[in-house]
Design an enzyme around this catalytic site. Structure first.
Site, PDB file in Angstrom:
ATOM      1  N   CYS A   1      -3.693   9.827  -3.373  1.00  0.00           N
ATOM      2  CA  CYS A   1      -3.201   9.982  -4.752  1.00  0.00           C
ATOM      3  C   CYS A   1      -3.599   8.754  -5.590  1.00  0.00           C
ATOM      4  O   CYS A   1      -4.763   8.574  -5.875  1.00  0.00           O
ATOM      5  CB  CYS A   1      -1.694  10.234  -4.729  1.00  0.00           C
ATOM      6  SG  CYS A   1      -1.098  10.946  -6.262  1.00  0.00           S
TER       7      CYS A   1
ATOM      8  N   HIS B   1      -0.941  14.870  -0.628  1.00  0.00           N
ATOM      9  CA  HIS B   1      -0.214  13.847   0.134  1.00  0.00           C
ATOM     10  C   HIS B   1      -0.042  14.257   1.602  1.00  0.00           C
ATOM     11  O   HIS B   1       0.894  14.974   1.936  1.00  0.00           O
ATOM     12  CB  HIS B   1       1.177  13.635  -0.467  1.00  0.00           C
ATOM     13  CG  HIS B   1       1.156  12.872  -1.746  1.00  0.00           C
ATOM     14  ND1 HIS B   1       1.334  11.502  -1.794  1.00  0.00           N
ATOM     15  CD2 HIS B   1       1.001  13.271  -3.028  1.00  0.00           C
ATOM     16  CE1 HIS B   1       1.280  11.096  -3.056  1.00  0.00           C
ATOM     17  NE2 HIS B   1       1.074  12.157  -3.832  1.00  0.00           N
TER      18      HIS B   1
ATOM     19  N   GLU C   1       0.946  12.369   4.016  1.00  0.00           N
ATOM     20  CA  GLU C   1       2.136  11.717   4.590  1.00  0.00           C
ATOM     21  C   GLU C   1       3.412  12.474   4.253  1.00  0.00           C
ATOM     22  O   GLU C   1       4.460  12.215   4.832  1.00  0.00           O
ATOM     23  CB  GLU C   1       2.216  10.257   4.108  1.00  0.00           C
ATOM     24  CG  GLU C   1       2.836  10.033   2.733  1.00  0.00           C
ATOM     25  CD  GLU C   1       1.958  10.484   1.565  1.00  0.00           C
ATOM     26  OE1 GLU C   1       0.847  11.003   1.810  1.00  0.00           O
ATOM     27  OE2 GLU C   1       2.397  10.323   0.407  1.00  0.00           O
TER      28      GLU C   1
END
Lengths: 1032, 249
Positions: free
Chosen positions: B97, B209, B211
């Site tokens: 990001c 994302h 994660e």
């Protein structure tokens, strides 16, 4: 040729580099073009012709793909203007901030320029170009008016408009951008304010200085300064007989309604009249807060061992498990959002984040919530000065919440938006944050503060400016035309994020002994409050870092400039070294002592010295009276409603078609999907949001509440939910409170929260409850307040859900000579709770075709206060009711049912009623259902015939069942195999079997063997998603 | 017995996904260290101790001027040589990001050998978007970090993920470095590109994302059992696991 005086300013802009052909999907022609504009202060040399300067600025301000830096030199302006004129643009507008307003972009540019050893002063603005067609026949003034609140807000920004077809005005490039440092840098220490005056002159002082102190309070101040003991002390410190302006301001901020909650703590005499209008008996309420909010919590504390700190710190603190506590706070930021919605929302959210950072030894914010109550977005209300259009408010507030939350890395996981014209006076902006702390930090219990004598007082974060002066006192009076613009601020999420990272590190290293937020009242409040711990504090204003020179001492003391915390420490040098790594400014501004006073110095000169007992307790208690007629009970009706007299809309009533009502309700802005707003808030940062705002395979089934994991590797969750029911205030404020509590709790239960571990916050946003010449409804508002407090107490006791913190905002009014508006009495209840095992979480969506659908309810049918009623202006006072004891048992049973894995989904009934709830359960997986409502609420109708007879559709009671907004009601689905176990747990009177879920996406609802709804899920879903809420 | 690979995760000045990035890396077996960028710039040589450098998501410097711009300028001025060497030595650089935006601003993506040719601009809707999106892997690249993945879901949370490119010539190069595509046009990005990688495949910058999807509970519909069984595999976990395996292949 255009020659302009530029007062030593260089102008630069960044425009698209026309040599590069951009490949992008975005090809539409805008009706307005905008470029950034930079104002660079040129103090020495000739920067414009310095090649190095040009390179650095290009490096910093442009990207290397499609940008070109344009420095305006000599006739550049002329060329620039001609270029746009030839393209048929008619106006060039230059926008910039007023001096002193936070300019976050300029601050970042300065950070970047440091890399190149370039130290210049820079301010940011914009250039706009408007085409001719946009504004035919407008005068320049007319144009400016039109752009107001769309393109700029005059409280913080200024524009200059150039008509490209006219000759340029002399001085169009002259701006006042930077706060000028006065040559006379030595400020006066203070101004002495003579209080040896008659009462009316004392009142004038309070009014003119915006102190918001009543006459009795001004007299208390007068008496304090007459006191010999006071005078002996003052002589010793060389202070004048009279108070200094610094002292008067400290007193005013400390005693403000905002800080002291004088109305909530007032003594209220309730007189009850008999039929002959004589007082039959009286009852004294010593404090609404103590009797109705604190006392039930104290009562419940005996069975709620996890309450660690309630009503005392910046947020309520609850033990979560053996290692962690959680804290929660919701604030209102109504007045600032009324004036500058964007800045108001940013500072509101960052402010409540700081409340969490300033709780105990400092907590880490883990999620935000936001609830907005706004005027109707469709209405073209006449715009009064200081009353912004609803659309401007929501656009600004929404953007503010987005920027503040997203840029701080705190997920916004819960909230709602409610439109009603009862919010024309002030929009209500509720910002909430929860935090997490280890139970002990370096061996100390984290929910206390350990500030001790000789600890240093440290100001952390932003600098002090003239922005945000008088916020506390300003929010303690109605909005008016002369509301101060200094109370408006922009906010700077980056500065605060750095401070947050730093403070958590400092806390864990044991460098902090105490911490609090610099919010309302600024240093005067934060240091004044912390001084209570040791019984004294002394600060030196000369040490306080300022944004710019020229501030008076009293301004520095009470300024509410944002992004600041006050910390006590016994290891300042270590704290300072750590702060430097985080790009955070920390300043030692004084020390704590036990001398019994709060002293403010300017170098060696004392400019304020106030006895702490007087400062904190010297204000006057309010004495109020509420007279109840013989037929008035505690169920009290707000007369604010009289502005909006309900007139039945007979045209609409002629052929009331159930399908049309259903679709109209689905598109109502209070009911329709808020996805357009929600998706602009980051609700997943930190990675722990496991029940998100939307669920189902299409990510569009709305959840009732949200849940975050305690930590990324935990199996425990923290739930958050909210409830409010302002439309009920038009009928019964007691029930308004009860239903609000009930809704918050139902929302929490619907995701699997344990009822025994739900804790609540109360936020009262009320119209002024004090009678005065300009406020004839004061007593009615007060009676509404009493009724609401009664309802709140009864509900939290019935559910055993203690209140742990709260806030009240009591001046939600707008007064001018022409108009007086007041908000509808509103109570927001926020719930935080515990989910012990996240595998027991629930969502609202039906999960499997063939599952059985049940309505659980402890409520009785009614139609008043529903959105159905308000759309069709039905004249009915048939109110829904709630049996609190039955509801408690039902909710406990629901927990048991869920612990045994007997249900697949749960969704509460709220705005729009049962039909809407059913539709929302279908959306997530695009299911259908076949349901029969014949028996729904049947047992609650026995003595309601008189209400039913008055309805224009008395033979069609199904409309009430479908669209009545009934408290205590939850729709659940379960697997057929679990049916008998499920029913065995419940009291028979609390459940009704409705039907089953189908894979076919068609909703069929029957009533007494007649199909009354037969419609495609996609049709319902489309209506629900087509709403004004998606346009913000 | 092998020693664990070391991952360095940056934070400070507005970065805000460092904790979940650390969690994800540790879950698959990395040793991790979270470090302030200001500390790294004091001793940029310390980067040599690590095998993976993560630029997490967030709003470094408040996204002012351009997203990722100022942090990129700092790296450019204070640590570029060390970073280049780090990449040349086949270590992994992961930009998520805002981290992706930094890598693009630094010119590390699409590759250091080119002049800067792309930029992550405001989404075409001009709105920040938080939603889960379907992605597909550019199978031509065989990127080691995207092994065992073809079509999958991850959340996006950005206001500036719209990849724009300089000119026709750049488009070819960009397409050669496109690692992930959005299944639908979610933000106006050129060729629906969601991630870029360098020639050697050890630098990956992505808007989605990973994660945020390393355990099943993070999925928006994990309570739907059917979905949980066949679709809700934590795809983000797979990406981090690929990074871990990269050092043992």
């Amino acid at each position: 040729m255009l020659t302009v005086k530029t007062n030593n300013l260089i102008y630069a802009t960044v425009i698209p580099d026309s040599n590069n052909q951009l490949l992008s999907a975005n090809n539409q022609t805008p009706n307005q073009i905008s470029f950034p504009l930079y104002f660079i202060e040129q103090n020495q040399g000739n920067l414009v012709h310095d090649k190095n300067f040009n390179t650095i600025m290009t490096n910093v301000l442009t990207n290397s793909v499609n940008d070109k830096l344009l420095l305006f030199i000599d006739d550049n302006w002329q060329n620039f203007i001609n270029q746009w004129k030839n393209k048929n643009f008619a106006y060039l507008i230059i926008k910039h901030f007023l001096p002193g307003v936070t300019d976050t972009k300029a601050n970042t540019i300065k950070d970047a320029l440091k890399l190149f050893n370039c130290k210049i002063n820079i301010a940011c603005g914009n250039i706009y170009l408007l085409p001719k067609t946009a504004t035919p026949n407008d005068s320049l003034n007319g144009l400016v008016k039109k752009l107001q609140y769309n393109l700029f807000n005059p409280l913080i920004e200024q524009i200059k408009v150039v008509d490209l077809n006219q000759d340029y005005q002399e001085g169009f490039l002259e701006f006042k951008l930077f706060t000028q440092s006065t040559n006379d840098n030595k400020r006066n220490y203070y101004e002495e304010i003579n209080l040896n005056l008659k009462d009316n002159l004392l009142e004038d002082i309070s009014k003119n200085r915006l102190l918001a102190l009543s006459l009795p309070e001004m007299k208390n101040v007068q008496n304090y300064f007459k006191n010999t003991k006071t005078q002996v002390l003052r002589n010793k410190f060389n202070l004048p007989h009279n108070p200094t302006d610094v002292e008067l301001e400290i007193i005013a901020q400390t005693w403000s309604e905002h800080c002291k909650h004088k109305i909530f703590n007032s003594t209220i005499t309730c007189n009850y009249l008999d039929k002959n209008k004589q007082i039959s008996h009286s009852k004294i309420i010593h404090s609404l807060f103590k009797e109705f909010i604190e006392s039930p919590t104290r009562q419940l504390a005996k069975i709620k061992p996890n309450l660690l700190s309630v009503f005392s710190d910046n947020a309520g603190i609850v033990k979560f498990n053996e290692n962690y506590s959680i804290c929660f706070k919701v604030e209102t930021h109504n007045s600032p959002c009324a004036l500058e919605p964007y800045g108001g929302a940013v500072t509101g959210l960052l402010g409540v984040n700081r409340d969490i950072m300033g709780t105990g030894l400092g907590a880490k914010p883990i999620f935000n919530t936001d609830i907005l109550c706004l005027p109707n977005p469709f209405e073209n209300e006449p715009i009064h000065p200081k009353l912004l259009p609803s659309r401007s408010i929501i656009n600004g507030v929404r953007k503010g919440i987005e920027d503040a939350g997203n840029k701080s890395g705190i997920p916004c996981i819960n909230g709602s938006v409610f439109f009603h014209n009862g919010y024309r006076a002030k929009p209500l902006v509720f910002c909430g944050t929860a935090g997490i702390m280890p139970l002990t930090i370096n061996g100390l219990e984290s929910h206390h503060k350990y500030t001790k004598i000789n600890d240093r007082i440290v100001m952390v974060g932003g600098r002090v400016g003239a922005d945000g002066i008088h916020g506390a006192t300003f929010s303690s009076i109605p909005l008016a035309e002369n509301s101060p613009k200094s109370a408006v601020q922009i906010g700077d999420p980056l500065t605060q994020k750095r401070m947050l990272d730093f403070l958590l590190k400092a806390r864990d290293k044991g460098l902090i002994t105490g911490i609090t937020d610099n919010g309302a009242g600024g240093l005067s409040s934060s240091v004044g409050e912390m001084a209570k711990i040791t019984n004294g504090a002394t600060i030196d204003l000369n040490l306080v870092p300022l944004k710019y020179p020229g501030l008076k001492n009293w301004e520095i003391t009470v300024s509410e400039s944002q992004e600041r915390m006050t910390v006590s420490t016994d290891r300042f040098e270590e704290l300072k070294r750590l702060a430097e790594n985080f790009n955070v400014e920390v300043t030692d501004i004084g020390y704590f002592h036990n001398l019994g006073y709060f002293e403010v110095k300017d170098q060696t000169f004392t400019v304020a010295l106030l006895d702490l007992n007087f400062l904190h307790d010297g204000y006057s208690d309010l004495n109020l009276t509420a007279t109840f007629d013989h037929n008035e009970t505690v169920h009290f009706i707000s007369e604010i409603a009289q502005n909006d007299v309900i007139k039945p809309n007979f045209d609409k009533l002629v052929d009331l078609n159930v399908h049309d009502i259903f679709l109209e309700l689905l598109t109502h802005p209070n009911i329709a999907s808020k996805e357009g707003i929600v998706r602009q808030y980051d609700h997943e940062v930190q990675g722990k949001t496991i029940i998100k705002p939307f669920t189902g395979k299409n990510q569009d089934g709305p959840n009732d509440a949200a849940c975050v994991l305690l930590s990324l590797d935990s199996q425990q969750g923290i739930a958050v939910a909210n409830g409010y029911n302002p439309l009920m205030s038009y009928y019964d404020c007691y029930s308004m409170a009860v239903f609000s509590v009930d809704e918050a709790i139902r929302n929490a239960l619907c995701i699997g929260t344990n009822l025994d571990e739900i804790y609540l916050l109360d936020n009262f946003s009320f119209p002024d409850p004090l009678n005065s010449a300009t406020n004839k409804l004061g007593e009615n508002n007060l009676k509404c307040l009493i009724a609401t407090a009664n309802g709140l107490k009864d509900a939290v006791l019935a559910y055993s859900t203690p209140l742990i913190s709260g806030k009240d905002s009591m001046k939600n009014d707008y007064h001018t000579e022409q108009i007086k508006l007041s908000d509808i009495p509103t109570l927001l209840i926020s719930a935080i709770g515990k989910i012990d095992d996240i595998t027991k979480c629930l969502t609202s969506s039906f999960k499997n075709s063939g599952d059985l659908v049940y309505l659980l309810s402890a409520g009785s049918l009614g139609i008043a206060s529903s959105h159905f009623q308000s759309i069709y202006n039905l004249n009915s006072d048939w109110l829904p009711e709630l049996n609190l004891n039955q509801a408690y048992n039902l909710y406990k049973n629901l927990n048991i049912i869920n612990q045994n894995n007997l249900i697949q989904s749960a969704h509460d009934l709220s705005e729009g009623g049962l039909a809407i709830t059913i539709a929302e359960c279908l959306f997530g997986e695009n299911f259908g259902a076949v349901l029969d409502i014949s028996l729904v609420y049947g047992k609650t109708l026995s003595n309601k015939q008189s209400y039913i007879d008055k309805l224009p559709f008395k033979n069609n009671i199904a409309l009430c069942k479908l669209f009545g907004e009934i408290p205590g009601s939850i729709l659940v689905s379960l697997k057929p195999k679990d049916q008998s176990k499920f029913e065995a747990i419940l009291e028979e009177s609390t459940y009704t079997y409705l039907g089953y879920v189908t894979a076919e996406s068609q909703l069929i609802i029957k009533d007494n063997n007649k199909t009354i709804i037969n419609t495609n899920t996609a049709t319902l879903n489309h209506a629900w998603k087509t709403s004004v809420c998606n346009t913000f | 017995m092998t020693t664990k690979p070391q991952a360095l995760i940056l934070y400070g000045d507005g970065i805000n996904c460092e904790h979940e990035t650390k969690f994800a890396l540790e879950l698959v077996g990395f040793d991790t260290k979270i470090m302030l960028t200001s500390d790294l710039f004091k001793t940029p040589k310390s980067i040599e101790k690590y095998q993976l450098l993560a630029f997490p998501g967030g709003f470094s410097f408040g996204d002012e001027i351009y997203s990722g711009k100022v942090l990129a300028l700092q790296f450019e001025q204070l640590a570029k040589d060390y970073l280049v060497k780090f990449i040349e030595q086949k270590n992994i650089v992961l930009g998520i990001c805002n981290g992706f935006q930094v890598l693009v601003n630094l010119g590390i993506l699409p590759d250091l050998n080119y002049e800067p040719m792309c930029q992550l601009n405001h989404n075409s809707q001009n709105k920040f978007i938080n939603r889960w999106v379907n992605l597909s892997v550019n199978s031509k690249l065989n990127n080691p970090l995207l092994k065992n993945l073809t079509n999958f879901e991850l959340p996006i949370r950005h206001g500036e993920g719209n990849l724009i490119i300089k000119n026709e010539k750049a488009s070819e190069i960009i397409l050669q470095h496109a690692a992930l595509f959005y299944e639908n046009d979610v933000n106006g990005s050129f060729a629906k590109i969601a991630a870029l990688t360098n020639k050697t495949g050890n630098v990956l910058g992505m808007m989605p994302h990973p994660e945020a999807f390393v355990t099943r509970f993070q999925h928006y519909n994990w309570l739907n059992q059917q979905l949980a069984n066949d679709q809700a595999k934590p795809y983000g976990y797979q990406i981090f696991l690929n990074a871990y395996n990269y050092f043992f292949c």
